[in-house]
Design an enzyme around this catalytic site. Structure first.
Site, PDB file in Angstrom:
ATOM      1  N   THR A  89       0.826  -1.219   0.000  1.00  0.00           N
ATOM      2  CA  THR A  89       0.000   0.000   0.000  1.00  0.00           C
ATOM      3  C   THR A  89       0.856   1.264   0.000  1.00  0.00           C
ATOM      4  OG1 THR A  89      -1.243  -1.289   1.628  1.00  0.00           O
ATOM      5  CG2 THR A  89      -2.078   0.919   1.091  1.00  0.00           C
ATOM      6  N   THR A  90       1.911   1.254   0.819  1.00  0.00           N
ATOM      7  CA  THR A  90       2.760   2.438   0.963  1.00  0.00           C
ATOM      8  C   THR A  90       3.361   2.815  -0.389  1.00  0.00           C
ATOM      9  OG1 THR A  90       3.314   1.494   3.120  1.00  0.00           O
ATOM     10  CG2 THR A  90       4.617   3.381   2.397  1.00  0.00           C
ATOM     11  N   TRP A  91       3.782   1.815  -1.125  1.00  0.00           N
ATOM     12  CA  TRP A  91       4.374   2.029  -2.449  1.00  0.00           C
ATOM     13  C   TRP A  91       3.316   2.559  -3.426  1.00  0.00           C
ATOM     14  CZ3 TRP A  91       6.361  -2.513  -6.000  1.00  0.00           C
ATOM     15  CH2 TRP A  91       7.159  -1.975  -7.022  1.00  0.00           C
ATOM     16  N   HIS A 151      -8.435  -0.395   3.637  1.00  0.00           N
ATOM     17  CA  HIS A 151      -8.135  -1.829   3.629  1.00  0.00           C
ATOM     18  C   HIS A 151      -9.424  -2.660   3.626  1.00  0.00           C
ATOM     19  CE1 HIS A 151      -3.874  -1.472   4.043  1.00  0.00           C
ATOM     20  NE2 HIS A 151      -3.847  -1.140   5.309  1.00  0.00           N
ATOM     21  N   ARG A 173      -0.916  -9.080  -3.492  1.00  0.00           N
ATOM     22  CA  ARG A 173       0.438  -9.619  -3.391  1.00  0.00           C
ATOM     23  C   ARG A 173       0.340 -11.097  -3.061  1.00  0.00           C
ATOM     24  NH1 ARG A 173       4.856  -7.438   1.140  1.00  0.00           N
ATOM     25  NH2 ARG A 173       6.689  -8.146  -0.007  1.00  0.00           N
ATOM     26  N   SER A 181       5.028 -10.529   5.753  1.00  0.00           N
ATOM     27  CA  SER A 181       5.141  -9.100   6.031  1.00  0.00           C
ATOM     28  C   SER A 181       4.256  -8.726   7.213  1.00  0.00           C
ATOM     29  CB  SER A 181       4.736  -8.312   4.769  1.00  0.00           C
ATOM     30  OG  SER A 181       4.909  -6.944   4.964  1.00  0.00           O
ATOM     31  N   ARG A 309      10.306  -2.631   5.151  1.00  0.00           N
ATOM     32  CA  ARG A 309      11.101  -3.709   5.752  1.00  0.00           C
ATOM     33  C   ARG A 309      12.121  -4.172   4.727  1.00  0.00           C
ATOM     34  NH1 ARG A 309      10.994  -9.362   6.407  1.00  0.00           N
ATOM     35  NH2 ARG A 309       9.376  -9.428   4.797  1.00  0.00           N
TER      36      ARG A 309
HETATM   37  P1  A3P Z   1       7.937  -6.461   3.362  1.00  0.00           P
HETATM   38  O1  A3P Z   1       7.516  -6.535   4.805  1.00  0.00           O
HETATM   39  O2  A3P Z   1       7.810  -7.772   2.651  1.00  0.00           O
HETATM   40  O3  A3P Z   1       9.282  -5.853   3.175  1.00  0.00           O
HETATM   41  P2  A3P Z   1       1.931  -2.028   3.173  1.00  0.00           P
HETATM   42  O4  A3P Z   1       2.444  -0.772   2.611  1.00  0.00           O
HETATM   43  O5  A3P Z   1       0.683  -2.524   2.522  1.00  0.00           O
HETATM   44  O6  A3P Z   1       1.860  -1.970   4.653  1.00  0.00           O
HETATM   45  O7  A3P Z   1       2.997  -3.142   2.794  1.00  0.00           O
HETATM   46  C1  A3P Z   1       4.282  -3.108   3.349  1.00  0.00           C
HETATM   47  C2  A3P Z   1       5.188  -3.929   2.473  1.00  0.00           C
HETATM   48  O8  A3P Z   1       5.495  -3.174   1.297  1.00  0.00           O
HETATM   49  C3  A3P Z   1       6.477  -4.226   3.150  1.00  0.00           C
HETATM   50  O9  A3P Z   1       6.900  -5.482   2.612  1.00  0.00           O
HETATM   51  C4  A3P Z   1       7.351  -3.074   2.689  1.00  0.00           C
HETATM   52  O10 A3P Z   1       8.726  -3.298   2.823  1.00  0.00           O
HETATM   53  C5  A3P Z   1       6.919  -2.971   1.236  1.00  0.00           C
HETATM   54  N1  A3P Z   1       7.184  -1.653   0.658  1.00  0.00           N
HETATM   55  C6  A3P Z   1       7.048  -0.442   1.246  1.00  0.00           C
HETATM   56  N2  A3P Z   1       7.423   0.523   0.412  1.00  0.00           N
HETATM   57  C7  A3P Z   1       7.836  -0.069  -0.730  1.00  0.00           C
HETATM   58  C8  A3P Z   1       8.370   0.408  -1.963  1.00  0.00           C
HETATM   59  N3  A3P Z   1       8.572   1.693  -2.172  1.00  0.00           N
HETATM   60  N4  A3P Z   1       8.656  -0.497  -2.913  1.00  0.00           N
HETATM   61  C9  A3P Z   1       8.476  -1.812  -2.710  1.00  0.00           C
HETATM   62  N5  A3P Z   1       7.981  -2.327  -1.557  1.00  0.00           N
HETATM   63  C10 A3P Z   1       7.667  -1.473  -0.578  1.00  0.00           C
END
Ligand code: A3P
Length: 344
Positions: A89-91, A151, A173, A181, A309
């Site tokens: 989501t953050t991405w 969500h 995903r 994660s 992460r």
């Molecule tokens: P991992 O824990 O597998 O590293 P959300 O944003 O939905 O909470 O998901 C978090 C997951 O997205 C984490 O995965 C995080 O590291 C990954 N993530 C966050 N920012 C990202 C980015 N810019 N590019 C790719 N993955 C990213």
């Protein structure tokens, strides 16, 4: 490009524009309702309640989703990011925000909002941020296109999101990576709250039983997949693994989907690649605002670093046994059989 020319409201302006009122009675009403629902432990630091639409969540966001359902009025120009937690989501928020607002905030600008605000402050969740702490903000003054996130499963979106014709961008995903994660994230929150960590085996059990935030995972994905099949012009369905393989192609898809395709001139200037670089894990995870900043949510102030992460594909292989992997694959295969959706 036809994006609004109005300045993008940043945090302070946004708060001034949203003239928040409160309605403690409404929140109390839904809190009582949720408290009466069946509850159990799950893959979280909080107890889960089972929504009458069949999904699990802790109390605060479930109440927020119910308040959003009755108070939020969607506009056709709105864009909603929808995901299962830990799907990237953050991405996606970063890519969407940077794409939609590229005219006012070029990706290469030294004062881009991402240098002062985390992605979760740029696009806020209905149920964790906008409709929380008794607030009922007036969102009418926000300029188009308004960007929101959630969500909640498709069946529980605020009802006007479904009827307004607004756009939804869904990201899913591999369930095994989503689970791993979530397990890491949940254990960080459990440590914060003084709780024992969950073992990975317990996390797998909870996940397979649907007891993960907004789970069952499979119902969540299928709800949006079916909405995408029915209305592909309204619901864009993306996958984290494919975004990793070709982020630039996904930025173009996003831009076209929201009606802001890149011009030939922008392509020539490398605007797409600049957005990809700005939003990359490597860049975002090293920002000061990520390392030291926080995002305000109904579940407390969350360090922005919690949302970064590893950002890789197939990390599950480092944490789950092959049996657990096969078990989750078997559930995925059975649940998605005949739907046209393949996640394995
Ligand atoms: P991992 O824990 O597998 O590293 P959300 O944003 O939905 O909470 O998901 C978090 C997951 O997205 C984490 O995965 C995080 O590291 C990954 N993530 C966050 N920012 C990202 C980015 N810019 N590019 C790719 N993955 C990213």
């Amino acid at each position: 490009m036809s994006s609004s020319k109005q300045p993008i409201p940043l945090q302070d302006e946004q708060e001034a524009q949203t003239k928040t009122e409160t309605n403690p009675d409404l929140y109390q009403h839904f809190a009582s309702l949720v408290s009466s629902l069946p509850r159990s432990q799950g893959l979280s630091n909080n107890q889960f309640y089972r929504h009458d639409q069949g999904w699990n969540s802790s109390l605060v966001p479930m109440v927020g989703a119910m308040v959003a359902d009755v108070c939020f009025t969607a506009r056709p120009s709105d864009i909603v990011v929808a995901t299962m937690p830990k799907s990237g989501t953050t991405w996606l928020k970063s890519l969407l925000y940077a794409t939609v607002h590229r005219e006012q905030h070029p990706a290469e600008a030294a004062d881009h909002p991402f240098y002062s605000l985390g992605p979760h402050e740029c696009i806020k969740y209905f149920e964790f941020q906008i409709y929380s702490r008794n607030s009922v903000p007036n969102l009418k003054e926000l300029p188009d296109p308004r960007l929101f996130a959630t969500h909640v499963p498709f069946v529980s979106l605020p009802r006007t999101v479904a009827t307004s014709g607004c756009k939804i961008v869904y990201l899913c995903r591999d369930p095994k990576d989503t689970l791993v994660s979530m397990w890491h994230f949940s254990n960080k929150l459990r440590a914060r709250d003084g709780l024992e960590p969950l073992s990975v085996d317990a996390a797998v059990e909870f996940f397979c039983d649907g007891l993960s935030p907004c789970g069952p995972y499979w119902d969540h994905v299928l709800g949006y997949w079916q909405a995408h099949l029915a209305h592909p012009e309204r619901v864009l369905f993306l996958r984290y693994e494919e975004m990793q393989r070709d982020p630039a192609a996904h930025v173009r898809r996003l831009a076209e989907f929201v009606g802001l395709p890149f011009s030939a001139g922008e392509e020539e200037k490398g605007v797409v690649d600049a957005i990809v670089r700005l939003c990359s894990f490597e860049h975002m995870s090293r920002l000061e605002v990520t390392k030291g900043g926080k995002s305000d949510t109904a579940l407390g102030s969350m360090p922005n670093s919690l949302f970064f992460r590893q950002g890789t594909v197939r990390d599950w292989e480092n944490h789950l046994s092959p049996e657990a992997g096969r078990r989750i694959d078997a559930i995925t295969e059975a649940k998605f059989k005949g739907t046209g959706l393949c996640m394995i």
